[in-house]
Design a protein around this motif. Structure first.
Motif, PDB file in Angstrom:
ATOM      1  N   ALA A  58       2.024 -14.021   7.237  1.00 58.72           N
ATOM      2  CA  ALA A  58       2.231 -13.926   8.673  1.00 58.72           C
ATOM      3  C   ALA A  58       2.036 -12.485   9.139  1.00 58.72           C
ATOM      4  CB  ALA A  58       3.632 -14.409   9.040  1.00 58.72           C
ATOM      5  N   ALA A  59       1.693 -12.341  10.421  1.00 61.21           N
ATOM      6  CA  ALA A  59       1.476 -11.010  10.991  1.00 61.21           C
ATOM      7  C   ALA A  59       2.771 -10.271  11.241  1.00 61.21           C
ATOM      8  CB  ALA A  59       0.698 -11.136  12.290  1.00 61.21           C
ATOM      9  N   VAL A  60       3.892 -10.994  11.289  1.00 58.27           N
ATOM     10  CA  VAL A  60       5.209 -10.382  11.478  1.00 58.27           C
ATOM     11  C   VAL A  60       6.166 -10.951  10.441  1.00 58.27           C
ATOM     12  CG1 VAL A  60       4.867  -9.971  13.944  1.00 58.27           C
ATOM     13  CG2 VAL A  60       5.901 -12.116  13.184  1.00 58.27           C
ATOM     14  N   GLY A  61       7.198 -10.182  10.132  1.00 58.33           N
ATOM     15  CA  GLY A  61       8.205 -10.622   9.176  1.00 58.33           C
ATOM     16  C   GLY A  61       9.595 -10.307   9.685  1.00 58.33           C
ATOM     17  N   THR A  62      10.588 -10.585   8.868  1.00 55.79           N
ATOM     18  CA  THR A  62      11.968 -10.324   9.256  1.00 55.79           C
ATOM     19  C   THR A  62      12.240  -8.821   9.255  1.00 55.79           C
ATOM     20  OG1 THR A  62      12.767 -10.408   6.980  1.00 55.79           O
ATOM     21  CG2 THR A  62      12.660 -12.507   8.196  1.00 55.79           C
ATOM     22  N   GLU A  63      13.337  -8.446   9.900  1.00 57.73           N
ATOM     23  CA  GLU A  63      13.717  -7.036   9.919  1.00 57.73           C
ATOM     24  C   GLU A  63      13.973  -6.527   8.501  1.00 57.73           C
ATOM     25  OE1 GLU A  63      16.853  -5.999  12.541  1.00 57.73           O
ATOM     26  OE2 GLU A  63      15.928  -6.899  14.319  1.00 57.73           O
ATOM     27  N   ALA A  64      14.629  -7.355   7.679  1.00 52.33           N
ATOM     28  CA  ALA A  64      14.903  -6.932   6.309  1.00 52.33           C
ATOM     29  C   ALA A  64      13.608  -6.716   5.533  1.00 52.33           C
ATOM     30  CB  ALA A  64      15.774  -7.981   5.617  1.00 52.33           C
ATOM     31  N   TRP A  65      12.672  -7.642   5.682  1.00 57.19           N
ATOM     32  CA  TRP A  65      11.375  -7.477   4.989  1.00 57.19           C
ATOM     33  C   TRP A  65      10.674  -6.221   5.474  1.00 57.19           C
ATOM     34  CZ3 TRP A  65       6.698  -7.256   7.556  1.00 57.19           C
ATOM     35  CH2 TRP A  65       5.572  -7.128   6.726  1.00 57.19           C
ATOM     36  N   ALA A  66      10.693  -5.998   6.799  1.00 50.72           N
ATOM     37  CA  ALA A  66      10.004  -4.837   7.357  1.00 50.72           C
ATOM     38  C   ALA A  66      10.606  -3.539   6.833  1.00 50.72           C
ATOM     39  CB  ALA A  66      10.071  -4.880   8.882  1.00 50.72           C
ATOM     40  N   ALA A  67      11.942  -3.470   6.759  1.00 50.91           N
ATOM     41  CA  ALA A  67      12.591  -2.254   6.264  1.00 50.91           C
ATOM     42  C   ALA A  67      12.244  -2.009   4.799  1.00 50.91           C
ATOM     43  CB  ALA A  67      14.101  -2.359   6.448  1.00 50.91           C
ATOM     44  N   GLN A  68      12.293  -3.060   3.992  1.00 49.14           N
ATOM     45  CA  GLN A  68      11.952  -2.917   2.572  1.00 49.14           C
ATOM     46  C   GLN A  68      10.489  -2.525   2.396  1.00 49.14           C
ATOM     47  OE1 GLN A  68      13.001  -6.686   0.859  1.00 49.14           O
ATOM     48  NE2 GLN A  68      15.215  -6.385   1.156  1.00 49.14           N
ATOM     49  N   THR A  69       9.623  -3.144   3.178  1.00 47.25           N
ATOM     50  CA  THR A  69       8.189  -2.851   3.088  1.00 47.25           C
ATOM     51  C   THR A  69       7.908  -1.410   3.498  1.00 47.25           C
ATOM     52  OG1 THR A  69       7.649  -5.167   3.497  1.00 47.25           O
ATOM     53  CG2 THR A  69       5.899  -3.558   3.877  1.00 47.25           C
ATOM     54  N   ALA A  70       8.583  -0.955   4.553  1.00 46.81           N
ATOM     55  CA  ALA A  70       8.388   0.423   5.001  1.00 46.81           C
ATOM     56  C   ALA A  70       8.788   1.414   3.907  1.00 46.81           C
ATOM     57  CB  ALA A  70       9.204   0.672   6.270  1.00 46.81           C
ATOM     58  N   ASP A  71       9.902   1.145   3.235  1.00 45.58           N
ATOM     59  CA  ASP A  71      10.331   2.028   2.137  1.00 45.58           C
ATOM     60  C   ASP A  71       9.299   2.049   1.014  1.00 45.58           C
ATOM     61  OD1 ASP A  71      12.647   2.661   3.483  1.00 45.58           O
ATOM     62  OD2 ASP A  71      13.898   1.197   2.409  1.00 45.58           O
ATOM     63  N   LYS A  72       8.758   0.871   0.691  1.00 43.48           N
ATOM     64  CA  LYS A  72       7.759   0.790  -0.384  1.00 43.48           C
ATOM     65  C   LYS A  72       6.464   1.512   0.010  1.00 43.48           C
ATOM     66  CE  LYS A  72       9.487  -3.637  -2.187  1.00 43.48           C
ATOM     67  NZ  LYS A  72       9.171  -5.084  -2.356  1.00 43.48           N
ATOM     68  N   LEU A  73       6.084   1.387   1.277  1.00 44.52           N
ATOM     69  CA  LEU A  73       4.881   2.078   1.741  1.00 44.52           C
ATOM     70  C   LEU A  73       5.047   3.594   1.666  1.00 44.52           C
ATOM     71  CD1 LEU A  73       3.993  -0.177   4.813  1.00 44.52           C
ATOM     72  CD2 LEU A  73       2.498   0.225   2.852  1.00 44.52           C
TER      73      LEU A  73
END
Length: 533
Positions: A90-105
């Motif tokens: 999906a083009a958008v995800g949950t806030e938790a996924w977004a925060a985790q993904t941002a940290d990984k990026l």
């Protein structure tokens, strides 16, 4: 006031100065932009062409100097597809996924951009936050974005390179629009939905228009585009020609009913019920002029994986009874099952295996699964099978069709009773439980074709180019509804769009389709025809 709606209303108002005005909303003085804001406001250039008495075509280009689109790398969120249970994206995800993904990026050396995306103002979906979009960078060229995407992908993320001008949360820098206005009080011709004599074929809108001598033509409803989904050109939704159904509804979806050659028209969500009867025994006909077992856009009881409407999905049916009319101008589907041919009075003239063609003046019933068993047990040569068709709106009122009546379907409804009312979930163009489905189709800018009716009974046929065709970015569904309302539409629906979007004036294509082949051959069209003298 919704800024998008305000600027579109103002843009169209500019046309009204030099042309017979449409009824439209206006901007109250309190909502007028300040002097400094006005300098940066979108501008519009419109021209008007009178094609015939009562028929005008207005062509506009809306540009926004504040828009600064570019190319971005979107990191996609893993989700579970609702019907299959498979992993999807999906083009958008949950806030938790977004925060985790941002940290990984960040750990991988990338700087992410997080944007909360809200649900559009649909009438039947949640309000407020839909999810969070995660992107990396803003790039002036697609090649540069692809280079960055390759690096992000190599770091373990799933990516998509996207043009930010398609984002609903950003202004569009350019929109090329055509508006045809047909006033039945002044126009002495007719408006009809047509497939040009054969439901099982595809033709371009402009070629049909040229052949019929049409004043204005636009593409019509959704249709089968792949042999894997049935016969190409067959309508995916209700259609009728010369007062008879040519295809059946898929659930309850929006349709334009052109009554008395377009003199009196309406837009409503329609359902269809077709029943075959032999004596006291009946069996439900689930389709007209489509391949048994295959239902494009779903929406039929017994369909798998769902009986709900589902845009651009083909459902299967193990038990299926389908009627073929003389409009089916190709070889009938062959395979296991049973076939019965009926004459004009419903008398059985032949029983056998599936295949062959529909003979002139006849209809054919094909059954698979239990429907084949019903035909085998009840059809007899010389006997009679009565097939009854009923079309109803969502209020249960029957719509009786005359010989000059036609129907073309779309999805979803955009405007109802003068108010924006987009039932995107009910009509199967989005799924709140599965953000991998319908996000781009509904929520990002696309080429679109719309139809509407204003309070004076004028028919509005509208196209907007998109996907960078001619620099135009298109509309989201919400923007399409805003625009139709700004024209004064009290009823409006979305027709087929994307690469199908086309408008022809006097047989000549006037917009710039986005299909890779040029103008796409479509299943049916709406044509404004001069009076035959």
């Amino acid at each position: 006031m919704n800024y998008r709606r305000a600027r579109l209303a103002l843009a169209v108002a500019a046309v009204a100065v030099a042309a017979a005005p449409l009824s439209m909303t206006t901007v109250a003085a309190a909502d007028a932009p300040s002097t400094s804001a006005a300098k940066a406001a979108p501008t519009a250039q419109w021209t008007t062409r009178t094609v015939a008495p009562g028929v005008e075509v207005r062509t506009g280009v809306i540009t926004d100097p504040t828009a600064a689109p570019g190319w971005a790398v979107t990191v996609q969120a893993p989700v579970t597809a609702r019907f299959t249970g498979a992993q999807a994206w999906a083009a958008v995800g949950t806030e938790a996924w977004a925060a985790q993904t941002a940290d990984k990026l960040r750990a991988a050396g990338f700087e992410p951009n997080l944007t909360r995306i809200d649900w559009p103002d649909y009438s039947d979906t949640p309000h407020g936050p839909m999810g969070v979009r995660v992107r990396v960078g803003s790039h002036p060229t697609q090649d540069e974005a692809k280079s960055v995407a390759a690096k992000v992908t190599a770091a373990g993320f799933r990516t998509a390179v996207e043009w930010t001008g398609y984002d609903a949360d950003q202004p569009a820098d350019r929109e090329n629009i055509h508006v045809a206005v047909i006033d039945p009080r002044a126009f002495d011709g007719s408006v009809t939905a047509t497939h040009d004599g054969n439901v099982a074929q595809r033709e371009t809108t402009s070629s049909v228009a040229a052949k019929l001598g049409s004043l204005v033509g636009v593409n019509g409803g959704f249709f089968v585009t792949s042999d894997a989904d049935g016969a190409q050109g067959i309508q995916a939704g209700v259609s009728a020609h010369d007062g008879r159904l040519a295809s059946m509804a898929v659930g309850s979806r929006a349709a334009l009913v052109l009554t008395d050659g377009g003199r009196h028209s309406r837009i409503a969500d329609l359902t269809t019920t077709v029943t075959a009867r032999v004596g006291g025994s009946t069996y439900a006909v689930r389709g007209i002029n489509r391949t048994p077992g295959l239902v494009r856009d779903c929406g039929q009881d017994g369909g798998s994986p769902t009986a709900e409407p589902r845009q651009d999905v083909t459902c299967t049916m193990a038990d299926d009874l389908v009627e073929f009319t003389s409009e089916y101008g190709r070889a009938l589907p062959a395979g296991p099952g049973r076939q019965v041919s009926l004459d004009a009075k419903g008398r059985v003239v032949a029983i056998g295996d599936r295949g062959g063609v529909v003979a002139p003046g006849q209809t054919v019933l094909q059954g698979v699964g239990q429907a084949a068993d019903w035909l085998s047990g009840h059809a007899a040569t010389g006997g009679k099978i009565t097939v009854k068709e009923v079309v109803r709106d969502t209020h249960g009122r029957q719509i009786k069709l005359g010989v000059d009546d036609t129907i073309v379907s779309g999805a979803p409804t955009l405007v109802e009773n003068g108010k924006i009312s987009i039932d995107a979930a009910a009509e199967g163009t989005v799924d709140p439980a599965d953000l991998s489905f319908g996000y781009a189709w509904s929520n990002t800018r696309q080429p679109r074709t719309m139809a509407g009716l204003d309070r004076q009974g004028r028919l509005l046929l509208v196209t907007v180019d998109g996907r960078l065709s001619g620099g135009s970015e298109g509309f989201t569904l919400a923007e399409a509804a805003d625009f139709m309302k700004s024209l004064g539409a009290v009823q409006a629906l979305n027709l087929d769009g994307g690469g199908s979007t086309a408008m022809a004036v006097k047989g000549e294509l006037v917009n710039r389709p986005s299909d890779a082949t040029g103008e796409r051959a479509v299943g049916d069209t709406i044509q404004v025809l001069p009076r035959t003298r």
